[in-house]
Scaffold this motif. Structure first.
Motif, PDB file in Angstrom:
ATOM      1  N   VAL A  88       0.861  -1.176   0.000  1.00  0.00           N
ATOM      2  CA  VAL A  88       0.000   0.000   0.000  1.00  0.00           C
ATOM      3  C   VAL A  88       0.902   1.232   0.000  1.00  0.00           C
ATOM      4  O   VAL A  88       1.804   1.350   0.827  1.00  0.00           O
ATOM      5  CB  VAL A  88      -0.932   0.023   1.234  1.00  0.00           C
ATOM      6  CG1 VAL A  88      -1.764   1.296   1.261  1.00  0.00           C
ATOM      7  CG2 VAL A  88      -1.825  -1.203   1.232  1.00  0.00           C
ATOM      8  N   TYR A  89       0.646   2.110  -0.958  1.00  0.00           N
ATOM      9  CA  TYR A  89       1.371   3.377  -1.072  1.00  0.00           C
ATOM     10  C   TYR A  89       0.425   4.502  -0.709  1.00  0.00           C
ATOM     11  O   TYR A  89      -0.751   4.483  -1.100  1.00  0.00           O
ATOM     12  CB  TYR A  89       1.863   3.589  -2.502  1.00  0.00           C
ATOM     13  CG  TYR A  89       2.894   2.577  -2.940  1.00  0.00           C
ATOM     14  CD1 TYR A  89       4.246   2.817  -2.716  1.00  0.00           C
ATOM     15  CD2 TYR A  89       2.521   1.402  -3.576  1.00  0.00           C
ATOM     16  CE1 TYR A  89       5.198   1.894  -3.116  1.00  0.00           C
ATOM     17  CE2 TYR A  89       3.468   0.477  -3.983  1.00  0.00           C
ATOM     18  CZ  TYR A  89       4.804   0.732  -3.751  1.00  0.00           C
ATOM     19  OH  TYR A  89       5.746  -0.183  -4.141  1.00  0.00           O
ATOM     20  N   GLY A  90       0.922   5.495  -0.002  1.00  0.00           N
ATOM     21  CA  GLY A  90       0.103   6.638   0.377  1.00  0.00           C
ATOM     22  C   GLY A  90       0.791   7.953   0.071  1.00  0.00           C
ATOM     23  O   GLY A  90       2.016   8.066   0.108  1.00  0.00           O
ATOM     24  N   MET A  91      -0.042   8.941  -0.244  1.00  0.00           N
ATOM     25  CA  MET A  91       0.441  10.305  -0.431  1.00  0.00           C
ATOM     26  C   MET A  91      -0.504  11.222   0.334  1.00  0.00           C
ATOM     27  O   MET A  91      -1.737  11.080   0.207  1.00  0.00           O
ATOM     28  CB  MET A  91       0.439  10.684  -1.914  1.00  0.00           C
ATOM     29  CG  MET A  91       0.849  12.119  -2.198  1.00  0.00           C
ATOM     30  SD  MET A  91       2.528  12.554  -1.680  1.00  0.00           S
ATOM     31  CE  MET A  91       3.519  11.659  -2.872  1.00  0.00           C
ATOM     32  N   LEU A  92       0.069  12.126   1.112  1.00  0.00           N
ATOM     33  CA  LEU A  92      -0.724  13.112   1.841  1.00  0.00           C
ATOM     34  C   LEU A  92      -0.744  14.426   1.078  1.00  0.00           C
ATOM     35  O   LEU A  92       0.256  14.779   0.422  1.00  0.00           O
ATOM     36  CB  LEU A  92      -0.141  13.349   3.234  1.00  0.00           C
ATOM     37  CG  LEU A  92      -0.051  12.130   4.147  1.00  0.00           C
ATOM     38  CD1 LEU A  92       0.612  12.517   5.466  1.00  0.00           C
ATOM     39  CD2 LEU A  92      -1.438  11.539   4.397  1.00  0.00           C
ATOM     40  N   ALA A  93      -1.839  15.151   1.176  1.00  0.00           N
ATOM     41  CA  ALA A  93      -1.971  16.425   0.466  1.00  0.00           C
ATOM     42  C   ALA A  93      -0.826  17.367   0.808  1.00  0.00           C
ATOM     43  O   ALA A  93      -0.249  18.001  -0.087  1.00  0.00           O
ATOM     44  CB  ALA A  93      -3.322  17.065   0.800  1.00  0.00           C
ATOM     45  N   LYS A  94      -0.458  17.446   2.087  1.00  0.00           N
ATOM     46  CA  LYS A  94       0.602  18.383   2.506  1.00  0.00           C
ATOM     47  C   LYS A  94       1.940  18.026   1.869  1.00  0.00           C
ATOM     48  O   LYS A  94       2.727  18.900   1.509  1.00  0.00           O
ATOM     49  CB  LYS A  94       0.707  18.461   4.023  1.00  0.00           C
ATOM     50  CG  LYS A  94       1.218  17.213   4.700  1.00  0.00           C
ATOM     51  CD  LYS A  94       1.291  17.397   6.220  1.00  0.00           C
ATOM     52  CE  LYS A  94       1.814  16.180   6.911  1.00  0.00           C
ATOM     53  NZ  LYS A  94       3.246  15.954   6.771  1.00  0.00           N
ATOM     54  N   ASP A  95       2.196  16.738   1.682  1.00  0.00           N
ATOM     55  CA  ASP A  95       3.448  16.317   1.062  1.00  0.00           C
ATOM     56  C   ASP A  95       3.420  16.549  -0.453  1.00  0.00           C
ATOM     57  O   ASP A  95       4.404  16.970  -1.050  1.00  0.00           O
ATOM     58  CB  ASP A  95       3.734  14.843   1.356  1.00  0.00           C
ATOM     59  CG  ASP A  95       3.935  14.585   2.843  1.00  0.00           C
ATOM     60  OD1 ASP A  95       4.351  15.528   3.553  1.00  0.00           O
ATOM     61  OD2 ASP A  95       3.669  13.454   3.282  1.00  0.00           O
ATOM     62  N   TRP A  96       2.280  16.267  -1.074  1.00  0.00           N
ATOM     63  CA  TRP A  96       2.133  16.424  -2.525  1.00  0.00           C
ATOM     64  C   TRP A  96       2.284  17.887  -2.922  1.00  0.00           C
ATOM     65  O   TRP A  96       2.990  18.225  -3.852  1.00  0.00           O
ATOM     66  CB  TRP A  96       0.769  15.905  -2.959  1.00  0.00           C
ATOM     67  CG  TRP A  96       0.543  15.916  -4.429  1.00  0.00           C
ATOM     68  CD1 TRP A  96      -0.193  16.831  -5.139  1.00  0.00           C
ATOM     69  CD2 TRP A  96       1.021  14.970  -5.400  1.00  0.00           C
ATOM     70  NE1 TRP A  96      -0.195  16.498  -6.471  1.00  0.00           N
ATOM     71  CE2 TRP A  96       0.541  15.356  -6.647  1.00  0.00           C
ATOM     72  CE3 TRP A  96       1.814  13.818  -5.301  1.00  0.00           C
ATOM     73  CZ2 TRP A  96       0.815  14.657  -7.812  1.00  0.00           C
ATOM     74  CZ3 TRP A  96       2.080  13.116  -6.457  1.00  0.00           C
ATOM     75  CH2 TRP A  96       1.584  13.535  -7.692  1.00  0.00           C
ATOM     76  N   ASN A  97       1.609  18.738  -2.204  1.00  0.00           N
ATOM     77  CA  ASN A  97       1.596  20.162  -2.557  1.00  0.00           C
ATOM     78  C   ASN A  97       2.890  20.881  -2.183  1.00  0.00           C
ATOM     79  O   ASN A  97       3.102  22.006  -2.601  1.00  0.00           O
ATOM     80  CB  ASN A  97       0.369  20.845  -1.953  1.00  0.00           C
ATOM     81  CG  ASN A  97      -0.906  20.362  -2.629  1.00  0.00           C
ATOM     82  OD1 ASN A  97      -0.918  20.144  -3.835  1.00  0.00           O
ATOM     83  ND2 ASN A  97      -1.960  20.177  -1.861  1.00  0.00           N
ATOM     84  N   ASN A  98       3.763  20.223  -1.426  1.00  0.00           N
ATOM     85  CA  ASN A  98       5.060  20.809  -1.082  1.00  0.00           C
ATOM     86  C   ASN A  98       6.184  20.304  -1.998  1.00  0.00           C
ATOM     87  O   ASN A  98       7.338  20.644  -1.776  1.00  0.00           O
ATOM     88  CB  ASN A  98       5.424  20.518   0.380  1.00  0.00           C
ATOM     89  CG  ASN A  98       4.597  21.337   1.339  1.00  0.00           C
ATOM     90  OD1 ASN A  98       4.169  22.446   1.007  1.00  0.00           O
ATOM     91  ND2 ASN A  98       4.356  20.815   2.528  1.00  0.00           N
ATOM     92  N   LYS A  99       5.838  19.464  -2.976  1.00  0.00           N
ATOM     93  CA  LYS A  99       6.850  18.903  -3.882  1.00  0.00           C
ATOM     94  C   LYS A  99       7.317  19.940  -4.878  1.00  0.00           C
ATOM     95  O   LYS A  99       6.638  20.782  -5.324  1.00  0.00           O
ATOM     96  CB  LYS A  99       6.281  17.703  -4.628  1.00  0.00           C
ATOM     97  CG  LYS A  99       6.164  16.494  -3.747  1.00  0.00           C
ATOM     98  CD  LYS A  99       5.477  15.314  -4.372  1.00  0.00           C
ATOM     99  CE  LYS A  99       5.807  15.059  -5.804  1.00  0.00           C
ATOM    100  NZ  LYS A  99       5.307  13.857  -6.358  1.00  0.00           N
TER     101      LYS A  99
END
Length: 181
Positions: free
Chosen positions: A170-181
């Motif tokens: 299972v892979y996860g991405m959080l909004a805060k991490d995605w938008n800080n890329k």
């Protein structure tokens, strides 16, 4: 009609009954290839089965439980991509996808998964996107890895594939991490 343009080559469009023959043909032509990792191939033996799938997807869409799209590559349907489930309470979308055998290697699914992740965070206001794939399904696993998703662990015997269980990562991405890329 939901249509989401990703780039000059790729768009996503909400499933439609009028596309059942094309999608069944794509499924049938990729049957052995897809069967290695997808559990529903033996239950999809006619255009009527594909129509039933589309009707089910449209019902879930109307109930705000999921969004299933057909992937258009240069105007042709080449696969599906979806939020198999949207958990509005916890603000999580669960992405699933498959691509016809002859369309591999064009970067299509990476662009699609990136667009679905963007849409989940920036349009739907969700907090997390999950992608799950069988441990041995290297092609499917490479997509969230390429996009910087975090490997959150292994679910043992997560899925029955015809005659055996497979474990899932299972892979996860959080909004805060995605938008800080």
């Amino acid at each position: 009609m939901f249509v989401y343009k990703i780039d000059e080559e790729i768009s996503l469009k909400l499933v439609e009954l009028k596309d059942a023959e094309r999608v069944f043909e794509l499924t049938d032509n990729s049957r052995e290839y897809l069967r290695e990792w997808l559990p529903w191939l033996d239950m999809t033996t006619s255009v009527e089965d594909t129509k039933g799938f589309i009707k089910s997807c449209l019902k879930s869409y109307a109930e705000n439980k999921s969004i299933t799209t057909f992937i258009l590559f240069k105007g042709e349907i080449v696969g599906t991509a979806s939020y198999n489930k949207i958990d509005w309470t916890n603000k999580i979308a669960y992405i699933g996808y498959w691509l016809g055998k002859n369309y591999q290697g064009n970067g299509i699914m990476t662009r699609v998964a990136k667009a679905l992740t963007d849409y989940a965070f920036n349009d739907l206001g969700l907090n997390k996107v999950d992608i799950s794939a069988a441990v041995e399904n290297k092609k499917s696993r490479s997509i969230p890895e390429r996009l910087g998703f975090v490997n959150e662990g292994c679910i043992r015997q997560a899925e029955w594939l015809y005659d055996h269980y497979v474990d899932h990562i299972v892979y996860g991405m959080l909004a805060k991490d995605w938008n800080n890329k």
